[in-house]
Design an enzyme around this catalytic site. Structure first.
Site, mmCIF file in Angstrom:
data_model
loop_
_atom_site.group_PDB
_atom_site.id
_atom_site.type_symbol
_atom_site.label_atom_id
_atom_site.label_comp_id
_atom_site.label_asym_id
_atom_site.label_seq_id
_atom_site.Cartn_x
_atom_site.Cartn_y
_atom_site.Cartn_z
ATOM 1 N N ARG A 36 -16.161 8.928 -3.954
ATOM 2 C CA ARG A 36 -16.424 7.839 -4.895
ATOM 3 C C ARG A 36 -16.118 6.514 -4.185
ATOM 4 N NH1 ARG A 36 -13.781 5.022 -9.546
ATOM 5 N NH2 ARG A 36 -15.507 4.514 -10.941
ATOM 6 N N ASN B 41 0.488 5.802 -0.293
ATOM 7 C CA ASN B 41 -0.381 6.971 -0.417
ATOM 8 C C ASN B 41 0.469 8.210 -0.179
ATOM 9 O OD1 ASN B 41 -2.281 8.696 1.986
ATOM 10 N ND2 ASN B 41 -2.765 8.763 -0.185
ATOM 11 N N HIS C 29 0.854 -1.191 0.000
ATOM 12 C CA HIS C 29 0.000 0.000 0.000
ATOM 13 C C HIS C 29 0.887 1.237 0.000
ATOM 14 C CE1 HIS C 29 -1.307 3.265 2.813
ATOM 15 N NE2 HIS C 29 -2.278 3.341 1.928
ATOM 16 N N GLY D 100 -20.143 12.837 -1.398
ATOM 17 C CA GLY D 100 -19.510 13.102 -2.684
ATOM 18 C C GLY D 100 -18.318 12.220 -2.973
#
Lengths: 441, 441
Positions: free
Chosen positions: A400, A247, A245, A398
């Site tokens: 996704r 980010n 992972h 909002g």
């Protein structure tokens, strides 16, 4: 909610597949940009590289095939360079308004750089071009570049797999690009998502930031913000190839008195099913080298932060063997921190991809596969119960949902009262998950 | 944390298997109680019914077999009555202190009633006997009885499956009995757990109760409580047999001024992979009949509550086709509400088991199995992200994690951007999950 998201056009999400025939460095010539930026119509195919490897995403009976527009490509079929991957982009995801600028883009360094991305940046090229030195521009280009590099490396390892590229808009401001490879030969599921969003922070988000010690002056409860990042979770099929992972993100907020705050955050961590000391050392050493270029205190500090963050609290175990993690990094300067984040982002491929390459063909037993599936279950527990990003995303209007939950594995397993036998390979990794160790000094 | 739990004895959790040879009503004679209450030592086998069907739980290489103590059993091998199931109980889970009372129990109505349970009640028989009219006694006997009835019905359907019975203690006060059938012929995973715990409520628990509008007077932040309940999640293998959950619980707290508050909560809900109208009507009608015996307003009110509670908010869909759900029920009287809860508990087997019986041998396609696995993924999302009980349990010190997470399916799946095709059977159930309907009037 997903239903509140704007779609660029069409009744389905845009989707694209990586050509599997590409075998050699194949830099896209300048004129190919016209294809990607709107020159050709739906159904038209340009260039090479579409080897029939398109796999419908979604399964379950819904036909998701659609007319494709193949991005322009020079020639060549022997080897694929990470920096020059061809890809297919669905025509209806390309905003036509950009098409008119095709000629000027040919001579435009920015447009050329964008050609290597998986899709247009989220922000319009004209806007990026208007503010070249702005950190928002630099960071958006970095996250787009990182997404492309990782996707290309994945596609190179898993040539037969379908790779979807979905562009989405957020009604409240901004949007993103999600690239997902699912049920391939090498990867069970691999998602690399970019998002660039702006608007006014939700109360929940402000609360979360304040809980981390941030002083934020709001005006009528409003706090304009801009956030962008690239995030990815990669689950290989082979139980001897680890899950990964990463980010990296950038935040700007504008307080009521006009004061601007900014910070970077991010990290990456490795979740092996079985311990391989050599892999662990390689992974951590690559991260340490990236950190050490900027500050020798970074690696030990961010390694510990990572060990402390990725904890499945109710199990009293870490989710993997760690990596680095940091947040709220806002000194000494934007440029300094950006350069550090850039080094981290560029360490993603060399830290991880060699491990998959090394293990993706390892023989394994059904018991090893089953242990992997149980560890996948723990991954799900962490992501749904503790991961700040996942929870923040799911509870933010909002968002996704599909891009947030692409981090979940394709399959997972929970057995009641499972415990590995003493001195087994399964017990060995569990021991490390209970007592993290230092891999490099 | 699991590590803080006391274990009755031995280095592993106690485990038991239901005899698969039992084929006829086989009421345990009074003297068999001695075996269950501690008369025989480890390794000794008494009575019939151990058909070699013991399956080690845990898999993954750890040998979990152990010497078994077979609960006493009369004779007979043709048919099994739900009310008289024989079972095996691991010797070391039986507190020896109870053994001495074997003789007096023979003539004891309470002990006889307990013989049909999966294990001793959590509370010592002597204590239950001392307060026969107390609601805590009545409710503990009801939840033990319900656990036994459900387990027996499951075992009758899935004769080859191993069934583990784990007794556990909570260091902070109380304990529980978890019965789990895993990877059987009919059931993928089925857990039925009883817990009876007491002590002082955690701050988190007090906060959660206050958020529901409860006024609670604490003394130095302390609030003595007693909570007990039976809860269960049952996942059959066949995608045409629905998943089922139920939970009935009773709460008592003592405020700083000595005032005692009490309430009941609970409910049950059905999660089919595919819609079967007839099943849905049968399920809801059985619940409505149970409710209507007590108050005609209950069913519509609790049906709606259920529809509103079991919502996967980020997906905008319910987890299943509902059932009933209620909490904080504290009027008109303990006895009245208890009788209502008793009716609900007794409706568990007739509402659900016929549906599994009907569908457990239905033919199915790999695509149908896959859709079931995707729905299992949604089940995990609800349980880890929203279920109050799960979160409350996981974040409460001293909880038994394995008993809380036994609700998770054996296997689950997440596909990026999965959506069923229009007018498919998969779309049909999704439509209901988005727009719940009334099944009985």
């Amino acid at each position: 909610m997903a239903s509140s998201l704007g779609r660029l056009s069409g009744s389905r999400w845009g989707s694209a597949a990586l050509g599997r025939g590409c075998r050699r460095p194949c830099a896209r010539p300048p004129d190919s940009a016209a294809g990607r930026f709107g020159g050709a119509g739906p159904g038209q195919t340009r260039g090479l590289g579409y080897g029939g490897g398109t796999r419908g995403v979604g399964g379950g009976g819904r036909a998701r095939r659609a007319p494709w527009l193949v991005a322009g490509l020079a020639a060549g079929l022997a080897g694929m360079a990470a920096a020059s991957l061809q890809h297919l982009a669905r025509a209806d995801m390309v905003p036509r308004t950009e098409g008119a600028s095709g000629v000027s883009e040919r001579a435009d360094e920015l447009a050329l750089r964008c050609n290597s991305f998986m899709a247009h940046p989220v922000t319009a090229l004209s806007e990026l071009r208007a503010r070249p030195g702005d950190m928002k521009t630099q960071m958006e280009l970095l996250i787009m570049e990182t997404q492309a590099q990782v996707c290309k490396a994945l596609a190179q390892l898993d040539r037969g797999a379908g790779f979807s590229v979905d562009r989405w808009e957020r009604k409240e401001g901004g949007g993103g690009i999600s690239c997902v490879l699912q049920d391939g030969q090498v990867f069970e599921k691999a998602g690399v998502s970019v998002s660039v969003v702006h608007g006014s922070l939700s109360e929940e988000a402000i609360k979360q930031m304040r809980s981390r010690g941030k002083v934020l002056k709001t005006k009528n409860g409003q706090l304009p913000f801009c956030a962008m990042g690239v995030s990815s979770v990669i689950h290989p099929k082979n139980p001897h190839a680890p899950t990964f992972h990463f980010n990296y993100r950038y935040f700007e907020i504008e307080e009521a008195d006009g004061n601007k705050q900014w910070w970077f955050g991010g990290g990456c961590d490795l979740t092996p099913t079985y311990l391989n000391q050599e892999d662990a050392v390689h992974f951590h050493k690559t991260l340490k080298d990236a950190c050490d270029q900027h500050d020798p205190s970074f690696y030990p500090k961010f390694k510990k932060w990572c060990d402390d963050y990725f904890v499945i609290k109710h199990r009293g175990e870490r989710r993997g063997i760690g990596g680095i993690f940091f947040d709220d990094l806002d000194s000494p300067s934007k440029e300094d921190v950006f350069r550090f984040v850039q080094s981290c982002a560029r360490a993603v491929v060399p830290s991880y991809i060699p491990l998959v390459k090394k293990h993706c063909n390892d023989p394994f037993t059904p018991q090893e596969k089953q242990w992997q599936q149980l560890r996948r279950g723990r991954y799900v527990e962490f992501n749904l119960l503790y991961d700040r990003g996942t929870k923040f995303g799911l509870f933010t209007p909002g968002s996704r949902i599909e891009s947030i939950l692409m981090s979940l594995p394709l399959t997972a397993r929970w057995e009641y009262m499972h415990a590995p036998s003493k001195n087994s390979k399964e017990a060995e990794i569990l021991e490390i998950l209970h007592h993290p160790k230092d891999w490099v000094h």
